[in-house]
Enzyme design. Structure first.
Site, mmCIF file in Angstrom:
data_model
loop_
_atom_site.group_PDB
_atom_site.id
_atom_site.type_symbol
_atom_site.label_atom_id
_atom_site.label_comp_id
_atom_site.label_asym_id
_atom_site.label_seq_id
_atom_site.Cartn_x
_atom_site.Cartn_y
_atom_site.Cartn_z
ATOM 1 N N LYS A 95 -23.302 17.975 3.805
ATOM 2 C CA LYS A 95 -22.178 17.188 4.321
ATOM 3 C C LYS A 95 -22.463 15.727 4.065
ATOM 4 O O LYS A 95 -22.916 14.978 4.941
ATOM 5 C CB LYS A 95 -21.974 17.454 5.819
ATOM 6 C CG LYS A 95 -20.559 17.075 6.276
ATOM 7 C CD LYS A 95 -19.495 17.870 5.549
ATOM 8 C CE LYS A 95 -18.092 17.485 5.954
ATOM 9 N NZ LYS A 95 -17.071 18.177 5.176
ATOM 10 N N SER A 112 -13.025 21.189 3.278
ATOM 11 C CA SER A 112 -13.356 20.856 4.658
ATOM 12 C C SER A 112 -12.180 21.205 5.570
ATOM 13 O O SER A 112 -11.827 22.366 5.697
ATOM 14 C CB SER A 112 -13.757 19.379 4.765
ATOM 15 O OG SER A 112 -14.601 19.168 5.879
#
Length: 589
Positions: free
Chosen positions: A191, A388
């Protein structure tokens, strides 16, 4: 008193001028609307396609497009929906002899380009010609143009063919100078959306994932060109790696284009192909104007009692209302709720083109998708991005269809809270003091660093968000949560990679998704209806109109650099709530 009357007079004059402008605009719109008649296409015409502006999912409902008002260009923006429909219509239009692909900078994403390219390939089945011409070939436009029967370039032109690159802007050095610390709470090894605020370069994990998905995109790019230019992939890779195309003649030498011609020579070839006399002008219709032509069976196609709803969700995800360029959880949830409760809607296609955003807003939309899944088929069609939060809102559907070069995955959560104590205290000489009734009453105060207890609280919230995210994906994709965690961790994948991982069911276009939805609903005679309803400029509040004007003017001035402005602007949103967001934009020039 004199000054008072001066201000009053200025105010009155301002009101009168503003009113006159508004009246002129309204009159102009009425005149424009009344004159917006069907466009007639003459025999032996060429459909001209020039894609030098961003391509939204849907053509904007903009009544000011032709009035020359600042901020509203006279050239109409054509959405992907109308581009695909028009190319399909031209395939069977007896008046259209072929397509002329004029110079385009292709400001669209790769999946959007792929959809248009596929439509052009289908058009060629009609036996009609496609000619491409440019003074400058970007890699994006060349990929599109490579399917043409003939690909030409100006003898003095520029041909860009050097491979793909991905660049990230890092802010840590600037933040250090300002005395600002980015306090990061995240879940996911990959991430990397937070890296620009805490590092000066890419982490090893991030470099690994970028190499992986960028390589996948590039392989597909080369394979697509090879299939139509009949140049082996290895040769194309070598040409790019060694930058062997350094002048127009090189592009011909390596068979990337068919020849070098000036514009007048291109027009002569179009005349020859359409049977037009040399001293006459080529009859052509622009792709935007072609929207206003009719073809047999266009009117009232399909049964209005049996509908396939296409719900468009494009842009970053946030709470509240949205528009064509921003996914607002309130707006999209209302649209999904509407199609779920409408008995005439037999199935739903949810078109997602989003890099993500607010994890909370994503969860709100996910719930509505889950509810539709319980009562009628819902198919996801992924655009350039569905990553996402964009993947979060997709995972509860019956099935997911993506393009090979869709950017997806990035299953992870993060939050950033700035600590601006040094900026305030050391740089500006500002200090703060106060009282509170509870230990955590000022949690999130940017004038001081987080305490270990506060950081743990926020980390637990982010962990919970990630657990809910991965569980939603696991349930929707019929996988174990452990498996989803192993391919999650914020890692980005292409559509082609995602199919192998089970995050996507198959590769295809939005039209494939519509066909799949109809098949699942067991309907053959149906009408396709788009949601949410598009508002025109006069249905929006004055503030919205002002924002629209400002956005268009900035896009016009900044061009492709507009994305950098949007990247910086998105930082503000990241600082507010936990995010399920793609780390960066993927741009192919």
């Amino acid at each position: 008193m004199k000054q008072f009357f001066k201000f009053v007079l200025a105010t009155v004059v301002g009101i009168i001028v503003a009113s006159l402008i508004l009246v002129l605009i309204v009159v102009g719109v009425v005149v424009s609307a009344s004159g917006d008649k069907d466009v007639n296409v003459e025999d032996n015409s060429v459909l001209t396609i020039s894609l030098d502006r961003p391509i939204p999912e849907r053509t904007p409902n903009n009544p000011l497009a032709n009035l020359g008002i600042p901020g509203f260009d006279s050239d109409k923006t054509t959405g992907l929906n109308d581009l695909l429909a028009n190319i399909k219509k031209a395939k069977t239009d007896k008046h259209i002899k072929g397509i002329y692909l004029s110079e385009s900078y292709m400001l669209s994403g790769q999946a959007t380009t792929e959809e248009i390219r596929r439509a052009l390939i289908d058009f060629k089945k009609s036996g009609k010609f496609i000619i491409a011409y440019a003074e400058v070939y970007t890699q994006g436009f060349y990929y599109l143009a490579s399917v043409a029967d003939k690909v030409y370039m100006n003898p003095k032109g520029i041909f860009d063919f050097g491979g793909f690159s991905s660049q990230i802007t890092f802010f840590k050095g600037a933040l250090d100078k300002l005395g600002i610390e980015a306090q990061v709470i995240k879940v996911g090894t990959y991430k990397s959306a937070v890296e620009p605020f805490v590092l000066n370069k890419m982490s090893d994990a991030n470099r690994e994932q970028v190499n992986s998905y960028l390589g996948s995109l590039y392989d597909y790019f080369l394979t697509g060109i090879s299939a139509y230019r009949h140049v082996p992939v290895d040769s194309l890779r070598s040409i790019a790696n060694n930058l062997q195309v350094q002048n127009p003649e090189d592009a011909v030498k390596y068979k990337l284009i068919d020849g070098l011609k000036y514009k007048d020579e291109i027009l002569d070839e179009l005349k020859s192909r359409t049977g037009t006399a040399k001293k006459s002008t080529v009859k052509s219709v622009d792709i935007a104007d072609y929207t206003h032509t009719k073809s047999d069976g266009d009117e009232d196609k399909g049964s209005s009692d049996k509908r396939i709803a296409v719900v468009y969700a494009s842009g970053e995800i946030s709470s509240g209302d949205g528009d064509d360029n921003k996914i607002g959880s309130t707006t999209i949830s209302a649209a999904l709720r509407k199609v779920r409760l409408d008995d005439k809607v037999k199935a739903v296609v949810f078109r997602v083109n989003s890099p993500g955003g607010s994890s909370l807003a994503s969860a709100v939309i996910w719930r509505e998708v889950q509810l539709i899944h319980q009562v009628k088929p819902i198919i996801i069609s992924m655009g350039d991005y569905a990553a996402s939060g964009g993947y979060y809102i997709s995972c509860a559907a019956d099935s997911i269809i993506a393009e090979p070069n869709t950017v997806t995955g990035s299953i992870g959560i993060f939050a950033i809270l700035p600590n601006m104590q040094k900026l305030f205290n050391d740089k500006l000489g500002i200090t703060f003091d106060g009282v509170k009734t509870g230990k955590y009453a000022d949690l999130g105060d940017i004038s001081r660093p987080l305490t270990p207890e506060e950081r743990l609280i926020l980390q637990n919230q982010v962990n919970r968000g990630y657990d809910e995210f991965t569980k939603a994906v696991a349930d929707g994709r019929h996988k174990t949560q452990t498996y989803i965690n192993s391919i999650g961790q914020g890692r980005v994948w292409t559509g082609a990679q995602a199919v192998k991982l089970g995050l996507v069911d198959r590769l295809g276009s939005i039209n494939d998704a519509i066909a799949s939805a109809a098949k699942k609903a067991k309907v053959s005679d149906y009408k396709v209806v788009a949601y949410p309803e598009q508002k025109n400029m006069f249905s929006k509040a004055a503030s919205s109109l002002s924002t629209e004007v400002r956005t268009r003017m900035m896009q016009s001035e900044l061009g492709e650099n507009y994305r950098y402005y949007m990247q910086i602007k998105s930082v503000q949103e990241m600082m507010r709530t936990p995010q399920a967001r793609l780390p960066y934009d993927v741009v192919v020039k």
